[in-house]
Scaffold this motif. Sequence first.
Motif, short mmCIF file in Angstrom:
data_model
loop_
_atom_site.label_atom_id
_atom_site.label_comp_id
_atom_site.label_asym_id
_atom_site.label_seq_id
_atom_site.Cartn_x
_atom_site.Cartn_y
_atom_site.Cartn_z
N LYS A 28 0.94 -1.20 -0.09
CA LYS A 28 0.11 -0.12 -0.01
C LYS A 28 0.89 1.52 -0.06
CE LYS A 28 -3.79 2.33 2.39
NZ LYS A 28 -4.47 2.39 3.75
N LEU A 29 1.86 1.16 0.69
CA LEU A 29 2.93 2.34 0.96
C LEU A 29 3.67 2.64 -0.55
CD1 LEU A 29 4.44 4.62 2.51
CD2 LEU A 29 6.27 2.88 2.98
N LEU A 30 3.91 1.49 -1.15
CA LEU A 30 4.54 1.77 -2.56
C LEU A 30 3.62 2.19 -3.56
CD1 LEU A 30 6.92 -1.40 -2.59
CD2 LEU A 30 7.60 0.89 -2.00
N LYS A 31 2.22 1.78 -3.45
CA LYS A 31 1.33 2.24 -4.46
C LYS A 31 1.15 3.64 -4.29
CE LYS A 31 -3.20 0.75 -6.13
NZ LYS A 31 -4.33 0.06 -5.82
N MET A 32 0.90 4.20 -2.72
CA MET A 32 0.64 5.50 -2.77
C MET A 32 1.68 6.21 -3.17
SD MET A 32 -0.79 5.33 1.13
CE MET A 32 -0.81 7.16 1.41
N TRP A 33 3.12 5.84 -3.01
CA TRP A 33 4.29 6.87 -3.62
C TRP A 33 4.28 6.80 -4.95
CZ3 TRP A 33 7.81 9.65 -1.82
CH2 TRP A 33 9.03 10.04 -2.69
N TYR A 34 3.75 5.70 -5.80
CA TYR A 34 3.87 5.97 -7.07
C TYR A 34 2.53 6.86 -7.89
CZ TYR A 34 3.56 4.81 -12.11
OH TYR A 34 3.48 4.71 -13.54
N TYR A 35 1.26 6.71 -7.02
CA TYR A 35 0.15 7.12 -7.64
C TYR A 35 -0.18 8.38 -7.05
CZ TYR A 35 -1.19 2.84 -10.15
OH TYR A 35 -1.14 2.03 -11.03
N GLU A 36 0.20 8.56 -5.63
CA GLU A 36 -0.03 10.04 -5.03
C GLU A 36 1.30 10.49 -4.29
OE1 GLU A 36 -3.11 9.34 -2.20
OE2 GLU A 36 -4.52 8.33 -3.66
N LYS A 37 2.06 10.83 -4.98
CA LYS A 37 3.33 11.35 -4.63
C LYS A 37 3.18 12.63 -3.76
CE LYS A 37 7.31 9.92 -7.20
NZ LYS A 37 8.64 10.27 -7.71
N PRO A 38 3.67 12.89 -2.44
CA PRO A 38 3.43 13.91 -1.75
C PRO A 38 3.75 15.14 -2.38
CG PRO A 38 5.30 12.83 -0.86
CD PRO A 38 4.73 11.87 -2.01
N PRO A 39 3.09 16.31 -1.94
CA PRO A 39 3.45 17.64 -2.34
C PRO A 39 4.73 17.96 -2.01
CG PRO A 39 1.79 18.01 -1.02
CD PRO A 39 1.87 16.44 -1.28
N LEU A 40 5.59 18.87 -2.67
CA LEU A 40 6.72 19.28 -2.28
C LEU A 40 6.74 20.54 -1.45
CD1 LEU A 40 8.65 19.39 -5.59
CD2 LEU A 40 8.54 17.74 -3.68
N ASP A 41 6.24 20.01 0.08
CA ASP A 41 5.82 21.12 1.14
C ASP A 41 6.01 20.46 2.29
OD1 ASP A 41 5.00 23.18 2.66
OD2 ASP A 41 2.94 23.10 2.07
N VAL A 42 7.15 21.11 3.17
CA VAL A 42 7.64 20.67 4.31
C VAL A 42 7.22 21.52 5.56
CG1 VAL A 42 9.42 19.10 3.49
CG2 VAL A 42 9.93 21.54 4.06
N SER A 43 6.37 22.63 5.29
CA SER A 43 6.03 23.29 6.30
C SER A 43 5.31 22.66 7.55
CB SER A 43 5.08 24.44 5.64
OG SER A 43 3.93 23.88 5.05
N GLN A 44 4.33 21.65 7.11
CA GLN A 44 3.59 21.12 8.18
C GLN A 44 4.56 20.32 9.03
OE1 GLN A 44 0.76 18.54 6.27
NE2 GLN A 44 -0.43 20.46 5.43
N VAL A 45 5.59 19.77 8.48
CA VAL A 45 6.75 19.03 9.28
C VAL A 45 7.37 20.00 10.38
CG1 VAL A 45 8.64 17.34 9.26
CG2 VAL A 45 6.70 17.31 7.27
N THR A 46 7.51 21.14 9.56
CA THR A 46 8.53 21.86 10.51
C THR A 46 7.80 22.61 11.57
OG1 THR A 46 7.93 23.54 9.04
CG2 THR A 46 10.10 22.56 8.64
N GLN A 47 6.33 22.78 11.29
CA GLN A 47 5.37 23.24 12.39
C GLN A 47 5.46 22.14 13.58
OE1 GLN A 47 1.83 24.23 10.46
NE2 GLN A 47 2.60 26.05 9.50
N ARG A 48 5.50 20.89 13.15
CA ARG A 48 5.25 19.79 14.20
C ARG A 48 6.54 19.77 15.00
NH1 ARG A 48 3.10 14.70 10.62
NH2 ARG A 48 0.93 15.75 10.02
#
Length: 306
Positions: free
Chosen positions: A286-306
């Motif tokens: 499921k993880l590999l399928k998500m990486w291929y079909y739904e690559k995450p957007p190039l935005d790390v602002s949410q990670v830095t806020q955490r």
Amino acid sequence: MDRFRMIFQYFQSNSESVMNGICGLLALASVKMYTCFDFSCPCLPQYNMAYGLGIMFVPPIALFLCGLILNRQSLVMLEEWRRPQGRRKKDLAVIRYMCSSIMQRAMVAPVVWIIVTLLDGKCLICAFSGSVDPKKFVGFANASPVQVQQLLAKVPCKDDELIRNNTSRKAVSRYLRCWSQALGWSILLILIVAAFLIRWLRPCFNQATLLQARHWSNYIDIEQKIFEETCCEHSRLFAHKCILHFFESMRQEIKLHSCSLPREGEGTEGEEDLLWGITDQDQVNKLLKMWYYEKPPLDVSQVTQR
């Protein structure tokens, strides 16, 4: 082992320099291959042109394909072009930049081969000796049209008895060699002038677009490498845990044979954390399928806020 790891990391971090080196080696190899090649024109009207043009253009096609195969970015570019849109948009400017960079490197060795063959002249003499106007050379004045074609086809074979004593053989050979060398030097001059103009006119255009395309081209390549490294690390830990669970039922028998295994929970707590909660085959798929079909957007602002 550490030395090989350092070399591997250098190749990964300097892929552009490595590809330039590989293109240079392919160019040198093409020159070496041509100098070692035993050129033997068939000296037959039906086969001269096919043989001469084949030697001139078939090896460059093979060298071009080798350049594409050896260039890792060619596969990265195709994956980026063919991947689903997902949650990350595709930038056509980046794909065009990658394609241009790949083509430029892959074309070095074929162009060197063609220029070397033209400067040498043997291929063009073999291919077009039968196309020369015999009226320009006095040695073919008294021959019939069929004999003229046979004599012209024999021009590349200086040791052939039919053409050996013909006074115009050297003239035809010299005439075609001059055309071949002129064409080779012209192509070389055009390429040098084009490279000069591109080099000096590039600052006159929008540099921001070029920098963006180069940046995200490098990013896509590095992202793919890091993803593969992360998958390899997770696969190693996942395989280790699966093997431990497989041998758990055989612990007593293994102990009798003086083979020791770590006890359950001993030295594996850290590995459980490194598995990131992905602990079965369905989750991995499921993880590999998500990486291929739904690559995450190039935005790390949410990670830095955490």
